[in-house]
Design an enzyme around this catalytic site. Structure first.
Site, PDB file in Angstrom:
ATOM      1  N   HIS A 157      -5.146   4.178  25.513  1.00 55.33           N
ATOM      2  CA  HIS A 157      -6.019   5.361  25.451  1.00 55.33           C
ATOM      3  C   HIS A 157      -5.952   6.009  24.073  1.00 55.33           C
ATOM      4  CE1 HIS A 157      -5.883   6.019  30.072  1.00 55.33           C
ATOM      5  NE2 HIS A 157      -6.643   5.016  29.706  1.00 55.33           N
ATOM      6  N   GLU A 195     -21.235 -13.862  33.568  1.00 55.13           N
ATOM      7  CA  GLU A 195     -19.982 -14.179  32.884  1.00 55.13           C
ATOM      8  C   GLU A 195     -19.198 -15.284  33.597  1.00 55.13           C
ATOM      9  OE1 GLU A 195     -17.836 -10.471  32.421  1.00 55.13           O
ATOM     10  OE2 GLU A 195     -18.425  -9.764  34.389  1.00 55.13           O
ATOM     11  N   ASP A 200     -15.723 -13.067  29.085  1.00 57.76           N
ATOM     12  CA  ASP A 200     -15.364 -13.859  30.259  1.00 57.76           C
ATOM     13  C   ASP A 200     -16.123 -15.172  30.310  1.00 57.76           C
ATOM     14  OD1 ASP A 200     -13.300 -12.569  31.760  1.00 57.76           O
ATOM     15  OD2 ASP A 200     -14.696 -10.920  32.087  1.00 57.76           O
ATOM     16  N   CYS A 258     -23.148  -8.178  25.940  1.00 57.87           N
ATOM     17  CA  CYS A 258     -22.240  -7.066  25.681  1.00 57.87           C
ATOM     18  C   CYS A 258     -20.789  -7.491  25.435  1.00 57.87           C
ATOM     19  CB  CYS A 258     -22.313  -6.038  26.811  1.00 57.87           C
ATOM     20  SG  CYS A 258     -21.723  -6.690  28.373  1.00 57.87           S
TER      21      CYS A 258
HETATM   22  C1  PEP Z   1     -17.141  -9.539  28.928  1.00 58.89           C
HETATM   23  O1  PEP Z   1     -16.518 -10.202  29.760  1.00 58.89           O
HETATM   24  O2  PEP Z   1     -17.690 -10.037  27.917  1.00 58.89           O
HETATM   25  C2  PEP Z   1     -17.270  -8.084  29.084  1.00 58.89           C
HETATM   26  C3  PEP Z   1     -18.046  -7.383  28.301  1.00 58.89           C
HETATM   27  O3  PEP Z   1     -16.531  -7.503  30.046  1.00 58.89           O
HETATM   28  P1  PEP Z   1     -14.949  -7.227  29.930  1.00 58.89           P
HETATM   29  O4  PEP Z   1     -14.548  -7.504  28.497  1.00 58.89           O
HETATM   30  O5  PEP Z   1     -14.775  -5.807  30.322  1.00 58.89           O
HETATM   31  O6  PEP Z   1     -14.400  -8.207  30.893  1.00 58.89           O
HETATM   32 MG    MG Z   2     -15.987  -9.402  31.705  1.00 55.15          MG
END
Ligand code: PEP
Ligand code: MG
Length: 580
Positions: free
Chosen positions: A191, A433, A457, A504
């Site tokens: 955090h 993902e 992922d 993302c």
């Molecule tokens: C991803 O898996 O690319 C993602 C954006 O989610 P996280 O990193 O939170 O798993």
């Molecule tokens: Mg993810």
């Protein structure tokens, strides 16, 4: 001169005098007690927990006056850890069974938690341990009668170093007086690191033993780009760090001037560039870096380190402050993406052999529909205040989407029958993902309003490479032909069904990949605020036509290394042409 290495937790370079805050661990003496003293020790423990709670409550009041209600989330987290029955019962059990004093029992409890958390694969979840450590240290301090040394105020410009600096510490400092921070504990996703980045405060974390080895007033260079702390730099090092600092700040300054410019290519093609956030404090940073809203709001933090699930109202308050922080732009709220063994303080290990393939994300939410609906109702309620869309993580098939959407409809009906407003046309998206979702992308695209590709992922599951295993990091390849083919398939399925696709994962924030993602046809990229300006800079120098050719060219190669070489050569060519 001496160089310490740590984790580059927040970018920027600062030079100045070190001010060491005595936040070292409280010295605890463990001693045996006889069974007659068990009661006395357990009530000392209860009293210390009560005193710590009172201390945190009063800190909460003073912070509320100083910086408003929005920032109190961290203290709430610490209060919840204190209220966790398991903390007291474990320590009490140790007092009883081992016949030792309360301080010793608390230290042993902390040690057990440390071992439990160390086994967690996901670095983000592993770092939630630092909150537990901070709270237990506070209780131990309270038992020892030592006050927690406050961070210095109005001492002029200093670099603060401490064993631990909490998010509430950071909110109390005068940002103009503190040049950088260095801590012994914490990491990239703690955090404190997230908040330091939101405050543009350079930070190096995880520098083992630094507060024991250095003295107040020593000259240091904190390099939040490389993760190093240089103590007593020689002239040459000082000069080269100064040049690096000036260069970094000049580039940042020049880039910031472009924050208001549209994210559009030379041939007039627009792309949405949005931010990934975890706490409301990051909203201002996303907008300040020219982001057009939030493409991924990870809601996990609220669910960590606590004895019970957050209720609807608590979620609403947090989501609302996030929405206000980025209004009037779009907010994409992802529903809980955590594993069953890592929830509620991470203390319940369900013993899953493969947590990455276990009860996590949407599977977990669907396994507790009432809790899931609380989250959906809270998200729906915020949608009455401004543009909000929902994102379901880790979708592997149609049943999951359909069940999640059915629960969403139930949540809508419940709100309607209570006369509570929400956006009845709220957009629903799924994260792509898992390889199964790539294969089924054409079917999934008919069920939802948009896709969001989680490459972190997707790469992990496509290549069977644990994303947090440093030994395998060289095999974690965004440009692997299998990944690129998946990315192409996803966008074709999305556009075939007439829906947009966002990306993302971390890949979105690396300017090298921009021509490929643009050329493949991605409509939106979402990334850490710090990457927005660099990615936009490249976007504004590209044409869609050229990017499409570059993207197409990538498919002629059969290894990630070849694709990377090709990509770099194309970019060099473009730069050379633009100089001509
Ligand atoms: C991803 O898996 O690319 C993602 C954006 O989610 P996280 O990193 O939170 O798993
Ligand atoms: Mg993810």
């Amino acid at each position: 001169m001496r160089i310490f290495s740590g984790i580059a937790a927040s970018p920027g370079i600062a030079m100045g005098r070190l001010r060491i805050i005595d936040r070292s661990r409280t010295v605890v003496t463990e001693y045996p007690i006889n069974s007659d003293s068990v009661c006395h020790e357990t009530s000392r423990l209860a009293q210390a927990i009560e005193d710590t709670r009172a201390e945190l409550e009063s800190l909460k009041c003073s912070l509320a006056e100083k910086s408003g209600e929005d920032h109190l989330f961290f203290i709430e987290t610490h209060l919840m850890i204190l209220e966790d029955e398991r903390l007291v019962s474990e320590a009490t059990e140790i007092i009883r069974s081992c016949l030792i004093n309360a301080e010793g029992a608390l230290r042993r409890t902390l040690h057990r938690y440390r071992e439990t958390f160390a086994k967690i694969d996901d670095p983000y979840l592993r770092e939630r341990f630092s909150d537990i450590e901070t709270v237990i240290e506070r209780v131990l301090r309270s038992m020892s009668g030592e006050a927690v040394e406050p961070l210095p105020q109005q001492e002029g410009k200093i670099i603060i170093s401490a064993n631990d600096i909490t998010p509430s510490d950071l909110l109390q400092i005068n940002r103009n007086d503190v040049l950088a921070i260095v801590t012994e504990i914490g990491g990239q996703t703690s955090h404190t690191a997230i908040l330091a980045r939101a405050l543009d405060l350079p930070a190096v974390m995880g520098v083992d033993g630094i507060t024991d080895l250095l003295l107040d007033g020593v000259a240091v260079i904190v390099d939040g780009l490389s993760g190093s702390v240089i103590v007593n730099p020689d002239q040459e090092t000082f000069q080269s760090s100064l040049r690096r600092k000036q260069h970094y700040e000049y580039v940042e300054y020049e880039l910031l001037k472009t924050a208001h410019l549209p994210a559009v290519t030379l041939d007039g093609h627009s792309m949405y560039l949005r931010g990934n956030v975890e706490i409301p404090e990051e909203g201002a940073s996303v907008l300040g870096h020219g982001g057009s809203g939030v493409g991924l709001y990870r809601t996990e933090i609220l669910f960590m380190n606590r004895a019970s699930m957050p209720d609807e109202e608590e979620q609403l308050v947090l989501y609302r402050s996030m929405q206000q922080a980025i209004a009037p732009h779009l907010l994409t709220i992802r529903t809980l993406d955590a594993g069953g063994d890592k929830l509620l303080g991470g203390m319940d290990q369900t013993g899953e052999a493969n947590p990455a393939l276990g009860v996590r994300a949407i599977r977990l939410s669907l396994s507790m529909p009432d809790e899931f609906k609380k989250q959906l109702r809270a998200i729906l309620r915020v949608s009455a205040d401004g543009p909000v869309r929902i994102l379901f993580p880790m979708i592997s098939g149609m049943e999951e989407v359909r069940t999640a959407k059915t629960l969403l409809e139930e949540a809508k009906r419940e709100l309607t029958s209570s006369g509570i407003k929400f956006d009845s046309k709220i957009q629903v998206g799924v994260m792509i993902e898992i390889p199964a979702a790539v294969t089924l992308a054409d079917l999934l695209a008919r069920e939802v309003d948009y896709f969001s590709v989680g490459t972190n992922d997707l790469i992990q599951y496509t290549l069977a490479i644990d994303r947090s295993n440093e030994q395998l990091s060289h095999l974690y390849q965004p440009l692997h032909p299998a990944v690129l083919r998946s990315l192409r398939r996803i966008i074709q399925a999305a556009h075939g069904a007439g829906i947009p696709a966002c990306l993302c994962g971390e890949m979105a924030g690396d300017p090298l990949y921009l021509p490929v993602l643009l050329g493949l046809g991605y409509d939106e990229l979402s990334m850490g605020a710090g990457s927005l300006l660099r990615v936009k800079q490249i976007l504004r120098r590209c044409t869609l036509k050229r990017a499409a050719r570059i993207a197409e060219g990538c498919f002629a190669f059969s290894t990630a290394a070849e694709v990377e070489m090709y990509l770099k050569s194309q970019i060099t060519l473009d730069v050379a042409e633009s100089i001509d």
